[in-house]
Scaffold this active site. Structure first.
Site, short mmCIF file in Angstrom:
data_model
loop_
_atom_site.label_atom_id
_atom_site.label_comp_id
_atom_site.label_asym_id
_atom_site.label_seq_id
_atom_site.Cartn_x
_atom_site.Cartn_y
_atom_site.Cartn_z
N CYS A 2 27.03 -52.60 -2.91
CA CYS A 2 25.78 -52.08 -3.45
C CYS A 2 26.07 -50.89 -4.36
O CYS A 2 26.92 -50.05 -4.05
CB CYS A 2 24.78 -51.63 -2.39
SG CYS A 2 24.32 -52.93 -1.24
N ARG A 27 29.64 -53.80 -7.96
CA ARG A 27 29.59 -53.45 -6.54
C ARG A 27 28.74 -54.42 -5.72
O ARG A 27 28.71 -54.35 -4.50
CB ARG A 27 29.02 -52.04 -6.37
CG ARG A 27 29.84 -50.97 -7.05
CD ARG A 27 29.22 -49.61 -6.83
NE ARG A 27 29.27 -49.26 -5.44
CZ ARG A 27 30.29 -48.66 -4.84
NH1 ARG A 27 31.36 -48.34 -5.53
NH2 ARG A 27 30.26 -48.38 -3.57
N TRP A 75 24.54 -56.03 -2.56
CA TRP A 75 25.38 -57.04 -1.89
C TRP A 75 24.79 -57.15 -0.50
O TRP A 75 24.87 -56.22 0.30
CB TRP A 75 26.83 -56.56 -1.85
CG TRP A 75 27.77 -57.62 -1.35
CD1 TRP A 75 28.36 -58.59 -2.09
CD2 TRP A 75 28.23 -57.80 -0.01
NE1 TRP A 75 29.16 -59.38 -1.29
CE2 TRP A 75 29.10 -58.92 -0.01
CE3 TRP A 75 28.00 -57.15 1.19
CZ2 TRP A 75 29.73 -59.38 1.14
CZ3 TRP A 75 28.63 -57.62 2.35
CH2 TRP A 75 29.49 -58.73 2.31
N ASN A 101 22.81 -47.95 0.25
CA ASN A 101 24.08 -48.66 0.32
C ASN A 101 24.62 -48.44 1.73
O ASN A 101 24.67 -47.29 2.18
CB ASN A 101 25.04 -48.06 -0.74
CG ASN A 101 26.45 -48.60 -0.63
OD1 ASN A 101 26.66 -49.69 -0.11
ND2 ASN A 101 27.40 -47.83 -1.13
N GLY A 102 24.99 -49.51 2.42
CA GLY A 102 25.55 -49.33 3.77
C GLY A 102 24.78 -50.13 4.80
O GLY A 102 24.02 -51.04 4.47
N GLU A 487 49.44 -63.16 -3.84
CA GLU A 487 48.50 -62.59 -4.80
C GLU A 487 47.99 -63.67 -5.76
O GLU A 487 46.79 -63.73 -6.07
CB GLU A 487 49.19 -61.44 -5.55
CG GLU A 487 48.39 -60.79 -6.66
CD GLU A 487 47.10 -60.10 -6.21
OE1 GLU A 487 46.85 -60.02 -5.00
OE2 GLU A 487 46.34 -59.68 -7.10
N LYS A 491 44.02 -64.67 -6.07
CA LYS A 491 43.30 -64.61 -7.35
C LYS A 491 42.63 -65.94 -7.65
O LYS A 491 41.48 -65.99 -8.08
CB LYS A 491 44.27 -64.27 -8.50
CG LYS A 491 44.68 -62.83 -8.57
CD LYS A 491 43.54 -61.98 -9.11
CE LYS A 491 43.77 -60.51 -8.82
NZ LYS A 491 43.70 -60.12 -7.42
N GLU A 494 39.60 -66.50 -5.27
CA GLU A 494 38.41 -65.69 -5.47
C GLU A 494 37.74 -65.99 -6.82
O GLU A 494 36.53 -65.87 -6.94
CB GLU A 494 38.68 -64.19 -5.28
CG GLU A 494 39.50 -63.51 -6.32
CD GLU A 494 39.58 -62.00 -6.08
OE1 GLU A 494 40.60 -61.42 -6.46
OE2 GLU A 494 38.64 -61.39 -5.53
N HIS A 510 58.07 -76.05 7.39
CA HIS A 510 57.55 -75.89 8.75
C HIS A 510 56.07 -76.24 8.85
O HIS A 510 55.40 -75.82 9.78
CB HIS A 510 57.83 -74.46 9.23
CG HIS A 510 59.28 -74.13 9.18
ND1 HIS A 510 60.18 -74.61 10.11
CD2 HIS A 510 60.01 -73.43 8.28
CE1 HIS A 510 61.40 -74.19 9.80
NE2 HIS A 510 61.32 -73.48 8.69
N LYS A 609 33.06 -55.60 -5.42
CA LYS A 609 34.29 -54.90 -5.78
C LYS A 609 34.80 -54.03 -4.63
O LYS A 609 35.98 -54.04 -4.32
CB LYS A 609 34.04 -54.07 -7.03
CG LYS A 609 35.23 -53.28 -7.53
CD LYS A 609 36.19 -54.16 -8.25
CE LYS A 609 37.40 -53.41 -8.76
NZ LYS A 609 38.53 -54.32 -8.96
O1 M6R Z 1 39.45 -51.09 -3.22
P1 M6R Z 1 40.53 -51.71 -2.36
O2 M6R Z 1 41.84 -51.73 -3.05
O3 M6R Z 1 40.60 -51.12 -1.00
O4 M6R Z 1 40.07 -53.22 -2.19
C1 M6R Z 1 40.79 -54.09 -1.39
C2 M6R Z 1 40.37 -55.52 -1.60
O5 M6R Z 1 39.01 -55.68 -1.32
C3 M6R Z 1 40.63 -55.99 -3.03
O6 M6R Z 1 41.97 -55.83 -3.39
C4 M6R Z 1 40.23 -57.46 -3.18
O7 M6R Z 1 41.08 -58.28 -2.43
C5 M6R Z 1 40.23 -57.86 -4.65
N1 M6R Z 1 38.99 -58.53 -4.96
C6 M6R Z 1 41.34 -58.77 -5.02
O8 M6R Z 1 41.29 -59.15 -6.35
#
Ligand code: M6R
Length: 614
Positions: A2, A27, A75, A101-102, A487, A491, A494, A510, A609
């Protein structure tokens, strides 16, 4: 999660707040809303489910004059992302507007009381209770007529995490905000002032900001800002200058922020290294705030992080173990404290977080500090909660990252972790000065190498378009290639909603090799290094079962080409540094894959984010 904005000044407030929300949309983007205090003293609210564009359409058709407003981009936590659950929420009399927010953990108890006292709830959110509580306590009782005191008294009764921004129709020169656990920043202007989830909310208007601490309440008026604790005692605090401008928070001609942020990576690495080298080529890292004696006393290291930051942490482990011969454990922050890890005074805990606000990482920091460990935050966000609650903070200098999928922040984190590893090795004497200098020279060459790799991305884009209908993609790597495989898979998941998994290449026999069908794309991270011969065996194994092999290989290295359907090249560098190059084609692959599917590259579904709920 949010984004919230509040404004009071002399400009048309709707425009200021909508502009802030556009910058904060990363956010959360389930719904959005605004409330403007009109010149005739009414709170005029508009809100809409879906992305901010829906609200934009709505408000451009509705005149909403006024110079005080609050806004929100959501969110969803409590209640589906509908119009009715969108913020701002109003009380029964439409005199109070609240954005939040929260999560308010005790809202059900509060709702029971409010309903017994005759209030009517119009949404399924936890937030709405605050509007009704303000209605009650501002109209009668010890805080009657005093909005800041009302908010302070309510904060004492709330459990959970919150940033609240509140306006009342009888207060045309006042927005009140409060924070616990989640980010809130004040923007200080001339004759106008702002609050926001981060500085991007007001960066177009002022670059002077002030942080807000835990359990503080902010009174924002045109003529100034006052911050108090929950007892109403004014707290002193310094303002700071935000040293990047609006261009950094805009797309600058790119279709998506992510594409711009990918291209900003040479600078992100350069800036993260900048200023950390002494004249003699060795490192200084005052940010660690540890005496040399304490550095020499470290007995173990824990790295805690989530998502992509966790992958940066895995690479930090390879670096610290190799250079410092210290045991390092990397933990997903969401699991860390529940496992009751064995920490103590000689434990260094490194918390990596781009946003500096991730709830699980923050809780891990609190747990570690409670166990007397020394906590270093590695974060991209000045003044973030994690940096403020840690013993020390090392800032990555990637600049604002807007796309939900992290790119330049990750590469800056990896760089920072290598700097930490080398610094520990230098102070502990596990690597001699010449070797530290030589590694730093290699690292300093990386920005140019990254820039070079980024000029080679056309074949990656073409490949992504070709693969776009693949239901599954696997990523394999060994040693430092393994976190990059993880990673790459994250990517792709997501951004393109494709089933993607990363494995240590040696593990596929395995179990995971059963996933391979004729044509399954398997991306293998195989730059020239000691384990390459073993990797080539793994490539052969998957190819023999019909996989389409896409191999990331070093320039001039033809040992893998006989087994690769597609070869993507990177320049040569030291083995430990290869992740800073091999990560690049994987970022571009996922962005282009999503684009080819017609998806929103910057705002993937269901995500936000910064994940500020556990
Ligand atoms: O702000 P942060 O680095 O703590 O966030 C951690 C994860 O939420 C963040 O890296 C997330 O996995 C990304 N969307 C990956 O692209």
């Amino acid at each position: 999660m949010c984004g919230i904005v509040g404004y009071v000044g002399d400009q048309p407030a709707l425009e200021v707040v909508m502009q802030g929300l556009r910058r904060l949309e990363y956010r959360g983007y389930d719904s959005a809303g605004v409330a403007v205090l009109s010149p005739d003293g009414q709170l005029v609210r508009e809100r809409k489910a879906g992305k901010l564009a829906n609200l934009d359409k709505l408000v451009s058709a509705t005149p909403m004059p006024g110079t005080l407003a609050i806004g929100h981009t959501r969110w969803a936590t409590h209640g589906a992302p509908t119009d009715a659950n969108a913020h701002p929420h109003l009380d029964c009399t439409n005199e109070v507007a609240v954005v939040h927010n929260g999560t308010i953990e005790n809202y059900e108890v509060l709702v029971d009381g409010l309903e017994r006292r005759g209030h009517v709830r119009r949404s399924e959110t936890d937030t709405e209770v605050v509007a009704h509580l303000v209605e009650e306590r501002f109209s009668a009782g010890p805080t009657a007529g005093d909005l800041p005191a009302t908010v302070r008294s309510i904060c004492r009764d709330l459990e959970g995490s919150f940033v609240l921004v509140i306006s009342h129709r009888s207060e045309p020169d006042l927005v009140v905000a409060a924070r616990r656990n989640l980010p809130l920043v004040v923007g200080l202007g001339e004759g106008e002032n702002f609050v926001g989830s981060d500085v991007t909310a007001f960066i177009a208007h002022t670059r002077r900001a002030r942080a807000v601490d835990q359990d503080q309440v902010v009174e924002v008026r045109r003529g100034g800002v006052r911050i108090t604790d929950l007892d109403g005692v004014e707290v002193a605090g310094e303002s700071y200058h935000v040293d990047w401008d609006t261009a950094a928070a805009e797309k600058g001609g790119y279709d998506f922020f992510m594409l711009k942020e990918i291209d900003e990576q040479p600078q992100a690495v350069r800036d993260t290294l900048g200023g950390r080298l002494r004249e003699d080529g060795l490192l200084h890292l005052d940010e660690l705030s540890m005496s040399d004696e304490d550095v020499r006393g470290i007995e173990q290291v824990f790295i805690v992080a989530c998502g992509s930051s966790y992958h940066s942490g895995l690479l930090g482990k390879y670096a610290i173990e190799r250079w410092c011969r210290l045991p390092v454990q990397v933990e997903m922050a969401s699991e860390f404290r529940y496992r009751d890890p064995v920490l103590g005074r000689n434990t260094l805990v490194i918390a990596i977080s781009q946003s500096g606000e991730t709830a699980d990482t923050l809780e891990a920091v609190r747990h570690a500090r409670g166990q007397k460990a020394w906590v270093l935050a590695v974060t991209n966000t000045l003044g973030s909660t994690i940096s403020r609650e840690s013993d020390a903070a090392l800032y990555t200098r990637a600049g604002p990252e807007v796309a939900v999928a992290s790119t330049k922040a990750v590469i800056a984190q990896i760089t920072a972790m290598y700097v930490v590893g080398l610094y520990l090795a230098q102070v502990r004497g596990t690597r001699d000065a010449d070797e530290v200098r030589s590694h730093m020279r290699d690292l300093s060459e990386l920005p140019d190498l990254i820039a070079e790799v980024l000029t080679r991305m056309e074949p990656v884009r073409a490949l992504a378009r070709e693969l776009k209908d693949s239901p599954r993609v696997l990523f394999l790597g060994r040693h430092v290639g393994y976190p990059i495989a993880l990673e790459g898979a994250l990517k792709l998941k997501e951004l393109a909603y494709v089933s993607a998994e990363g494995f240590p290449a040696g593990e596929i026999k395995h179990g995971p090799i059963a996933l391979i069908e004729p044509g399954t794309p398997v991306v293998v991270i195989a730059p020239r290094h000691a384990l390459q011969a073993k990797l080539i065996n793994n490539v052969q194994e998957v190819r023999a079962r019909g996989a389409r092999t896409i191999v990331i290989a070093t320039d001039g290295d033809d040992s893998v080409t006989p087994y690769a359907d597609v070869v993507l090249r990177i320049p040569d560098t030291k083995s430990l540094l290869t992740p800073l190059l091999t990560i690049l084609p994987l970022q571009v692959l996922s962005a282009e894959f999503a684009r080819a599917l017609g998806l929103d590259v910057d705002q993937p579904r269901n995500l936000a984010k910064s994940v500020t709920v556990e």
